[in-house]
Design an enzyme around this catalytic site. Structure first.
Site, PDB file in Angstrom:
ATOM      1  N   ASP A  17       0.833  -1.205   0.000  1.00  0.00           N
ATOM      2  CA  ASP A  17       0.000   0.000   0.000  1.00  0.00           C
ATOM      3  C   ASP A  17       0.868   1.256   0.000  1.00  0.00           C
ATOM      4  OD1 ASP A  17      -2.353   1.406  -0.046  1.00  0.00           O
ATOM      5  OD2 ASP A  17      -2.767   1.211   2.100  1.00  0.00           O
ATOM      6  N   GLY A  20       0.095   5.328  -4.472  1.00  0.00           N
ATOM      7  CA  GLY A  20      -0.516   6.588  -4.877  1.00  0.00           C
ATOM      8  C   GLY A  20       0.056   7.757  -4.092  1.00  0.00           C
ATOM      9  N   ARG A  21       0.123   7.601  -2.767  1.00  0.00           N
ATOM     10  CA  ARG A  21       0.644   8.685  -1.921  1.00  0.00           C
ATOM     11  C   ARG A  21       2.125   8.942  -2.200  1.00  0.00           C
ATOM     12  NH1 ARG A  21      -1.385   6.057   3.332  1.00  0.00           N
ATOM     13  NH2 ARG A  21      -1.855   4.429   1.819  1.00  0.00           N
ATOM     14  N   ARG A  30      -0.273   9.067 -10.204  1.00  0.00           N
ATOM     15  CA  ARG A  30      -0.325   7.833  -9.407  1.00  0.00           C
ATOM     16  C   ARG A  30       0.314   6.648 -10.130  1.00  0.00           C
ATOM     17  NH1 ARG A  30      -3.844   7.483  -5.094  1.00  0.00           N
ATOM     18  NH2 ARG A  30      -4.202   5.289  -5.535  1.00  0.00           N
ATOM     19  N   HIS A  34       2.724   3.333  -9.014  1.00  0.00           N
ATOM     20  CA  HIS A  34       2.538   1.897  -9.274  1.00  0.00           C
ATOM     21  C   HIS A  34       3.765   1.321  -9.982  1.00  0.00           C
ATOM     22  CE1 HIS A  34      -1.449   2.071  -7.704  1.00  0.00           C
ATOM     23  NE2 HIS A  34      -1.942   2.821  -8.667  1.00  0.00           N
ATOM     24  N   THR A  63     -10.792  -6.981  -4.811  1.00  0.00           N
ATOM     25  CA  THR A  63     -12.146  -6.942  -5.387  1.00  0.00           C
ATOM     26  C   THR A  63     -12.764  -5.551  -5.236  1.00  0.00           C
ATOM     27  OG1 THR A  63     -12.895  -7.904  -3.275  1.00  0.00           O
ATOM     28  CG2 THR A  63     -12.758  -9.405  -5.154  1.00  0.00           C
ATOM     29  N   TRP A  66     -11.797  -2.172  -8.038  1.00  0.00           N
ATOM     30  CA  TRP A  66     -12.555  -1.814  -9.256  1.00  0.00           C
ATOM     31  C   TRP A  66     -13.229  -0.459  -9.095  1.00  0.00           C
ATOM     32  CZ3 TRP A  66     -11.531  -4.685 -13.388  1.00  0.00           C
ATOM     33  CH2 TRP A  66     -11.144  -6.011 -13.216  1.00  0.00           C
ATOM     34  N   ARG A  68     -11.805   2.188  -8.519  1.00  0.00           N
ATOM     35  CA  ARG A  68     -10.897   3.229  -9.030  1.00  0.00           C
ATOM     36  C   ARG A  68     -11.192   3.533 -10.498  1.00  0.00           C
ATOM     37  NH1 ARG A  68      -5.209   2.290  -5.917  1.00  0.00           N
ATOM     38  NH2 ARG A  68      -6.152   1.681  -3.947  1.00  0.00           N
ATOM     39  N   LEU A 128      10.696 -20.646  -4.689  1.00  0.00           N
ATOM     40  CA  LEU A 128       9.757 -19.667  -4.109  1.00  0.00           C
ATOM     41  C   LEU A 128       8.429 -19.733  -4.857  1.00  0.00           C
ATOM     42  CD1 LEU A 128       9.212 -17.070  -2.301  1.00  0.00           C
ATOM     43  CD2 LEU A 128       9.979 -15.740  -4.278  1.00  0.00           C
TER      44      LEU A 128
HETATM   45  C1  IPE Z   1      -5.325  -2.826  -0.260  1.00  0.00           C
HETATM   46  O1  IPE Z   1      -5.004  -1.504  -0.463  1.00  0.00           O
HETATM   47  C2  IPE Z   1      -5.375  -3.549  -1.580  1.00  0.00           C
HETATM   48  C3  IPE Z   1      -4.101  -3.810  -2.213  1.00  0.00           C
HETATM   49  C4  IPE Z   1      -2.924  -3.561  -1.703  1.00  0.00           C
HETATM   50  C5  IPE Z   1      -4.170  -4.427  -3.516  1.00  0.00           C
HETATM   51  P1  IPE Z   1      -6.140  -0.382  -0.646  1.00  0.00           P
HETATM   52  O2  IPE Z   1      -5.418   0.894  -0.811  1.00  0.00           O
HETATM   53  O3  IPE Z   1      -7.073  -0.784  -1.710  1.00  0.00           O
HETATM   54  O4  IPE Z   1      -6.895  -0.456   0.752  1.00  0.00           O
HETATM   55  P2  IPE Z   1      -7.808   0.611   1.502  1.00  0.00           P
HETATM   56  O5  IPE Z   1      -8.827   1.091   0.521  1.00  0.00           O
HETATM   57  O6  IPE Z   1      -6.905   1.724   1.954  1.00  0.00           O
HETATM   58  O7  IPE Z   1      -8.381  -0.119   2.659  1.00  0.00           O
HETATM   59  C1  IPE Z   2      -1.388   0.132  -3.453  1.00  0.00           C
HETATM   60  O1  IPE Z   2      -1.197   1.506  -3.476  1.00  0.00           O
HETATM   61  C2  IPE Z   2      -1.598  -0.463  -4.812  1.00  0.00           C
HETATM   62  C3  IPE Z   2      -2.947  -0.971  -5.064  1.00  0.00           C
HETATM   63  C4  IPE Z   2      -3.960  -0.953  -4.237  1.00  0.00           C
HETATM   64  C5  IPE Z   2      -3.171  -1.553  -6.366  1.00  0.00           C
HETATM   65  P1  IPE Z   2      -2.424   2.507  -3.514  1.00  0.00           P
HETATM   66  O2  IPE Z   2      -2.742   2.791  -4.938  1.00  0.00           O
HETATM   67  O3  IPE Z   2      -3.553   2.026  -2.695  1.00  0.00           O
HETATM   68  O4  IPE Z   2      -1.754   3.782  -2.865  1.00  0.00           O
HETATM   69  P2  IPE Z   2      -2.454   4.820  -1.874  1.00  0.00           P
HETATM   70  O5  IPE Z   2      -3.011   4.037  -0.732  1.00  0.00           O
HETATM   71  O6  IPE Z   2      -3.506   5.514  -2.656  1.00  0.00           O
HETATM   72  O7  IPE Z   2      -1.337   5.711  -1.449  1.00  0.00           O
HETATM   73 MG    MG Z   3      -4.081   2.303  -0.759  1.00  0.00          MG
END
Ligand code: IPE
Ligand code: IPE
Ligand code: MG
Length: 232
Positions: A17, A20-21, A30, A34, A63, A66, A68, A128
């Site tokens: 996680d 994006g930030r 963003r 990734h 799940t 989606w 986004r 692995l």
């Molecule tokens: C969890 O991250 C899902 C993945 C890492 C694929 P999210 O960014 O989707 O989770 P929330 O929305 O902050 O709970």
């Molecule tokens: C995790 O990073 C990647 C996925 C959920 C696919 P995020 O995209 O959720 O990043 P933040 O949480 O918005 O920073």
């Molecule tokens: Mg996130």
């Protein structure tokens, strides 16, 4: 502190996680977060192999993801596809076996083709297991398992029946779940399998995660006293 082989987790789950930030803080789109996140996946796999960890599950797309925008979703899928394509030699040279969990029907065909190829080509590799959670949700996993059991004609089921029919099949339950970016929640990741997982949270955004961060998490895990409800 040193890693002790006998105290390492068999299966590490990673909730990646903060992509994006990581990007937004740099004034970048963003998608670049990734992209950097995929580099962190590569670094982490190198480190897992080095430390002798047998199974890793990366939460790549939930799940709920989606929700986004289409552009972001398509961007993530392209990165996963390119990753699989670009690492064919790596998987065979390093003995990495690719698996996935989550229904693939909604994914673009080129990604599914690449994934099926990677799975087929690497199924006998032993160093692995690289399990990719794609369109994965823990609740969906339980529903999937129970539906399989209903179809098999079972009238009554027990905990082990559910466990054995989850997407994870024969994989061990995750001993350690790491979540990056400072959020302290499970976000529907392996909720059934995580009943007794040790949880590790770090503020590091996923694109900055590296061997040092992984080692820190593993050292922390080694100190945990896993009691499973008993006395120890
Ligand atoms: C969890 O991250 C899902 C993945 C890492 C694929 P999210 O960014 O989707 O989770 P929330 O929305 O902050 O709970
Ligand atoms: C995790 O990073 C990647 C996925 C959920 C696919 P995020 O995209 O959720 O990043 P933040 O949480 O918005 O920073
Ligand atoms: Mg996130």
């Amino acid at each position: 502190m040193r890693l002790i082989q006998s105290k390492l987790p068999l299966h590490v789950g990673i909730i990646m996680d903060g992509n994006g930030r990581w990007a937004t803080r740099r004034g970048l789109p963003r998608q670049l977060g990734h992209r950097e996140g995929m580099k962190a996946v590569e670094r982490t796999i190198d480190a897992l192999l080095k430390f002798g960890i047998g199974v890793v599950t990366f939460f790549a797309f939930s799940t709920e993801n989606w929700k986004r925008g289409k552009e972001e979703i398509d961007g993530i899928f392209s990165l996963v596809r390119d990753y699989l394509k670009g690492n064919r030699d790596y998987f065979s040279n390093k003995g990495v076996s690719v698996r996935s969990m989550g229904a693939l029907s909604k994914f673009p065909k080129d990604l599914v083709t690449e994934l099926e190829k990677a799975k087929g080509d690497t199924k006998d590799n032993k160093n692995l297991i690289l399990n990719l959670a794609l369109n994965y949700g823990g609740r969906d996993d339980i529903v999937y398992s129970v539906n399989k059991l209903i179809k098999s004609g079972k009238k009554e089921i027990n905990e082990k029946d559910i466990l054995d029919n989850l997407y994870t099949e024969s994989l061990p339950e995750p001993d350690l779940i790491i979540r990056t970016s400072g959020e302290q929640r499970i976000s529907n990741f392996m909720i059934y399998q995580a009943a007794y997982s040790e949880l590790y949270f770090t503020k590091t955004f996923w694109p900055d995660f590296d061997e040092k961060c992984l080692k820190k998490a593993l050292l922390n895990f080694q100190k945990r006293n896993r009691r499973y409800g008993g006395i120890k």
